[in-house]
Motif scaffolding. Structure first.
Motif, PDB file in Angstrom:
ATOM      1  N   GLU A   1      35.646  53.683  41.615  1.00  0.00           N
ATOM      2  CA  GLU A   1      35.341  52.880  42.809  1.00  0.00           C
ATOM      3  C   GLU A   1      35.741  51.417  42.592  1.00  0.00           C
ATOM      4  O   GLU A   1      36.349  50.792  43.458  1.00  0.00           O
ATOM      5  CB  GLU A   1      33.852  52.978  43.122  1.00  0.00           C
ATOM      6  N   VAL A   2      35.406  50.883  41.437  1.00  0.00           N
ATOM      7  CA  VAL A   2      35.741  49.498  41.099  1.00  0.00           C
ATOM      8  C   VAL A   2      37.251  49.292  41.106  1.00  0.00           C
ATOM      9  O   VAL A   2      37.756  48.297  41.640  1.00  0.00           O
ATOM     10  CB  VAL A   2      35.129  49.124  39.723  1.00  0.00           C
TER      11      VAL A   2
ATOM     12  N   GLY B   1      39.387  50.717  42.832  1.00  0.00           N
ATOM     13  CA  GLY B   1      39.844  50.671  44.214  1.00  0.00           C
ATOM     14  C   GLY B   1      39.780  49.270  44.796  1.00  0.00           C
ATOM     15  O   GLY B   1      40.554  48.918  45.678  1.00  0.00           O
ATOM     16  N   ARG B   2      38.861  48.458  44.280  1.00  0.00           N
ATOM     17  CA  ARG B   2      38.726  47.065  44.718  1.00  0.00           C
ATOM     18  C   ARG B   2      39.548  46.105  43.869  1.00  0.00           C
ATOM     19  O   ARG B   2      39.708  44.939  44.235  1.00  0.00           O
ATOM     20  CB  ARG B   2      37.259  46.629  44.640  1.00  0.00           C
ATOM     21  N   LEU B   3      39.986  46.575  42.716  1.00  0.00           N
ATOM     22  CA  LEU B   3      40.742  45.733  41.777  1.00  0.00           C
ATOM     23  C   LEU B   3      42.100  46.383  41.514  1.00  0.00           C
ATOM     24  O   LEU B   3      42.335  46.955  40.451  1.00  0.00           O
ATOM     25  CB  LEU B   3      39.968  45.588  40.458  1.00  0.00           C
TER      26      LEU B   3
ATOM     27  N   GLU C   1      36.867  40.221  38.525  1.00  0.00           N
ATOM     28  CA  GLU C   1      37.016  39.606  39.845  1.00  0.00           C
ATOM     29  C   GLU C   1      37.280  38.109  39.713  1.00  0.00           C
ATOM     30  O   GLU C   1      38.135  37.553  40.423  1.00  0.00           O
ATOM     31  CB  GLU C   1      35.769  39.856  40.690  1.00  0.00           C
TER      32      GLU C   1
ATOM     33  N   ASP D   1      40.865  37.569  38.581  1.00  0.00           N
ATOM     34  CA  ASP D   1      41.782  37.716  39.713  1.00  0.00           C
ATOM     35  C   ASP D   1      41.848  36.426  40.527  1.00  0.00           C
ATOM     36  O   ASP D   1      42.940  35.975  40.902  1.00  0.00           O
ATOM     37  CB  ASP D   1      41.346  38.869  40.625  1.00  0.00           C
TER      38      ASP D   1
END
Length: 97
Positions: A12-13, A15-17, A87, A90
């Motif tokens: 899941e993580v 997918g965001r990164l 995060e 990024d």
């Protein structure tokens, strides 16, 4: 001790990164900057954030290519602290590249 993320949560993580991958119990990102000084500026800013958070990535510097590995060594894998740090990394790369 920090709680390890399970495989489902790591997926899941990721997918965001989108620039990160899961490798050997760590979140890993490689970024190539425009120049060596730009790469060092990113490293210096990440160092400030990591010191403030008291959570430090492993960083490999190869000229203008940086590889960040976020893992919680004391827990033996990826925790929410690693996700938060990824995060932040990024954001730093986006701001300084």
């Amino acid at each position: 001790m920090a709680e390890l993320l399970n495989e489902e949560k790591v997926t899941e993580v990721l997918g965001r990164l989108p620039d990160w991958r899961y490798e050997h119990d760590a979140l890993v990102r490689t970024a190539t900057l425009a120049s060596f000084p730009d790469a060092i500026r990113v490293v210096n800013r990440v160092a400030e954030v990591a010191e403030n958070d008291n959570h430090h990535p492993d960083i490999d510097i190869r000229y203008r290519t940086l590889t960040f590995r976020c893992t919680t060594h004391s827990a033996g894998g990826v925790t929410e602290a690693d996700v938060s740090l990824a995060e932040e990394i990024d954001g730093i790369i986006d701001a300084l590249s």
